[in-house]
Motif scaffolding. Structure first.
Motif, PDB file in Angstrom:
ATOM      1  N   VAL A   1      -4.277  -1.722   9.375  1.00 49.62           N
ATOM      2  CA  VAL A   1      -4.527  -2.374  10.647  1.00 49.62           C
ATOM      3  C   VAL A   1      -5.498  -1.528  11.472  1.00 49.62           C
ATOM      4  N   THR A   2      -6.403  -2.199  12.178  1.00 49.23           N
ATOM      5  CA  THR A   2      -7.224  -1.549  13.189  1.00 49.23           C
ATOM      6  C   THR A   2      -7.075  -2.346  14.472  1.00 49.23           C
ATOM      7  N   GLU A   3      -6.686  -1.672  15.550  1.00 50.99           N
ATOM      8  CA  GLU A   3      -6.476  -2.362  16.809  1.00 50.99           C
ATOM      9  C   GLU A   3      -6.711  -1.431  17.988  1.00 50.99           C
ATOM     10  N   ILE A   4      -6.988  -2.051  19.125  1.00 55.28           N
ATOM     11  CA  ILE A   4      -7.130  -1.344  20.393  1.00 55.28           C
ATOM     12  C   ILE A   4      -6.100  -1.937  21.347  1.00 55.28           C
ATOM     13  N   ALA A   5      -5.221  -1.101  21.868  1.00 55.18           N
ATOM     14  CA  ALA A   5      -4.162  -1.569  22.765  1.00 55.18           C
ATOM     15  C   ALA A   5      -4.348  -0.953  24.141  1.00 55.18           C
TER      16      ALA A   5
ATOM     17  N   ALA B   1       0.417  -5.679  28.089  1.00 56.94           N
ATOM     18  CA  ALA B   1      -0.570  -5.100  27.172  1.00 56.94           C
ATOM     19  C   ALA B   1      -1.584  -6.156  26.756  1.00 56.94           C
ATOM     20  N   VAL B   2      -2.797  -5.708  26.523  1.00 58.58           N
ATOM     21  CA  VAL B   2      -3.820  -6.501  25.849  1.00 58.58           C
ATOM     22  C   VAL B   2      -4.161  -5.760  24.566  1.00 58.58           C
TER      23      VAL B   2
ATOM     24  N   TRP C   1       3.671   5.420  20.483  1.00 57.79           N
ATOM     25  CA  TRP C   1       2.716   4.576  19.777  1.00 57.79           C
ATOM     26  C   TRP C   1       3.231   3.131  19.714  1.00 57.79           C
ATOM     27  N   ARG C   2       2.351   2.209  19.942  1.00 63.34           N
ATOM     28  CA  ARG C   2       2.668   0.810  19.707  1.00 63.34           C
ATOM     29  C   ARG C   2       2.784   0.572  18.206  1.00 63.34           C
TER      30      ARG C   2
END
Length: 512
Positions: free
Chosen positions: A370-374, A397-398, A509-510
């Protein structure tokens, strides 16, 4: 819109209707390292897909350079096999035949004067018979220690020299240096032959639709950008997790590690796009200006023994598969301190982001790919509820999902149906695949086409590269003196020190 170097006007690049497809003008490409995995799996299929979509000129010419003693026919068969295996679009014989007509192969080593003399003659012949117009891109899909030899040969033979009527450009794959000093040396080598406006440094993450959508999400919507400040945002987490191990790349990976391989380029570019101010326009110069301002303001948070973490995976379970640890991977030095997990805390010292920690992490053999920006928001300053009413309520959160399942998730509180005022987190989820019928191009398609069109918005400049190393170098120096990395089991989310890094600020961490 005119080509800035040769004056050629492409009617489909006109400002009259920017919805029309962007089609490259007369041109060709030489790929150094054409027999490598990147070319076979990504570059050659991307070139076919561009041709299949009608985005390359009819006379587009592809020349491979390598040590194998291949004929034109043998090279063409190699390209066809790569295309049939990796192309995203359907195979059409007519498209293939037109593309194959312009293929050729040049055999030799990078220090072989005779081989490059023959290559220069081949380009001149293609210009005369294929209508490439003297416009050539040189794709360096080779190790950085070979840049100097190839650039010297391109300069010696005159292949790097543009004219008033034609252009010459160089396209460079990462890694671009091992630290700031080596990056500057490479920049000097390349810029001594090619002016900076003719240098296109590939960061394939910037070619992804979801990364480009960061700009649309922020600056096309009044809903988001006014909240994109330290007044409302508590922390930012940028994660790139892989569930695979080294997979035969042990020789390459040893001595590089997760921070150099991913954080210095991909994740710091994501940070720049998330944190930058609104540009005056989306022209390359304006975008770069805002990204550079962010990178100049970005620094590690100290002390580094508390604000960074690194690790190496040990044997464990990846789903239902039992996998070996890093030190048992074939070709990896069991005494190596190279990390497969890296996490660090950065701060952007400007008015918009003062006090907001940016947590970046990357690793192999983690829980899932997974790659994400939270972006995690602060709690409302006043909550007029009983504590029991909001016990299940977290922070808003976005979350921007870069891969897989590309899209945007928003988490907020909502009342649970019933007679009591109970508030619980819910998700509103936007998915690219469900919202759009258009198919996203593969990242290398976009970047190769942009290089042919001299559209440099998605390519980091030498200044961006050097600034990224300035951010990372103090952390790498500290790790070099800090002994062995911590261990974590394959299939988990990294070492305990990675969790402690956030816990010191009361964060966690999310879980993707």
């Amino acid at each position: 819109m005119s080509d800035p170097q040769n004056g050629w006007v492409n009617p489909l690049r006109s400002d009259i209707d920017k919805r029309l497809p962007r089609i490259a003008g007369p041109s060709g490409m030489v790929i150094f390292g054409v027999t490598g995995d990147l070319a076979r799996k990504k570059l050659l299929p991307a070139i076919y897909d561009l041709a299949n979509r009608g985005l390359l000129p009819a006379g587009f010419t592809l020349i491979g350079f390598g040590r194998r003693e291949w004929s034109k026919e043998e090279f063409t068969e190699y390209v066809r096999a790569a295309v049939e295996e990796g192309a995203r679009t359907k195979f059409h014989q007519s498209v293939w035949e037109r593309l194959a007509e312009g293929m050729n192969f040049a055999q030799g080593n990078f220090d072989d004067d005779e081989a490059f003399d023959k290559l220069a003659a081949m380009l001149a012949e293609m210009d005369a018979h294929r209508g490439t117009g003297g416009n050539w891109g040189f794709y360096l899909s080779i190790p950085p220690n070979s840049f100097a030899d190839v650039c010297h040969q391109l300069e010696r033979t005159g292949m790097a020299k543009a004219t008033e009527e034609s252009w010459r450009r160089v396209i460079i794959e990462k890694p671009f240096g091992q630290d700031e000093e080596s990056a500057k040396e490479l920049n000097n080598i390349v810029n001594a032959v090619f002016p900076e406006e003719s240098v296109f440094r590939i960061d394939h993450y910037l070619g992804k639709e979801t990364v480009q959508n960061i700009l649309a999400l922020r600056f096309a919507n009044q809903l988001f950008d006014p909240l994109w400040t330290s007044q409302y945002i508590e922390q930012v987490q940028i994660t790139m997790a892989e569930d695979i191990g080294l997979g035969g790349r042990a020789g390459y990976y040893d001595g590089i590690g997760a921070a150099r391989d991913v954080i210095q380029n991909h994740l710091l570019q994501l940070l720049a796009l998330i944190a930058m101010d609104e540009p005056v326009s989306f022209s390359p110069d304006q975008l770069r200006m805002e990204k550079v301002k962010v990178l100049r303001a970005t620094h590690p948070v100290y002390p580094l023994d508390e604000t960074t973490a690194r690790g190496q995976y040990t044997a464990g379970w990846q789903g239902s598969e039992k996998v070996v640890g890093l030190r048992e991977e074939e070709g990896f030095d069991p005494q190596s301190n190279t990390e497969t997990y890296a996490a660090l805390t950065l701060e952007v010292q400007n008015r918009r982001w003062a006090g907001v920690p940016f947590y970046l992490r990357s690793g192999k053999r983690l829980g899932r790919r997974v790659t994400e920006i939270a972006l995690i928001f602060k709690n409302a300053p006043h909550l007029p509820f009983d504590a029991s009413d909001i016990s299940a309520l977290g922070n808003n959160a976005v979350v921007i999902r870069v891969q897989p399942d590309e899209g945007v998730l928003m988490r907020f509180g909502s009342k649970v149906p019933g007679t009591e005022m109970e508030v619980r987190d819910v998700n509103m989820d936007f998915s690219y695949s469900e919202a759009f019928t258009e198919e996203s191009p593969e990242a290398y398609e976009r970047l190769i086409l942009d290089a042919l069109l001299a559209e440099s918005s998605l390519f980091p400049t030498n200044e961006e590269v050097e600034l990224s190393w300035q951010i990372l170098d103090p952390i790498l120096d500290f790790w070099a003196e800090d002994g062995r990395p911590d261990e974590y089991k394959a299939g988990t989310w990294g070492p305990e020190s990675g969790d402690q890094m956030l816990a010191r600020n009361g964060h966690a961490w999310r879980r993707p």
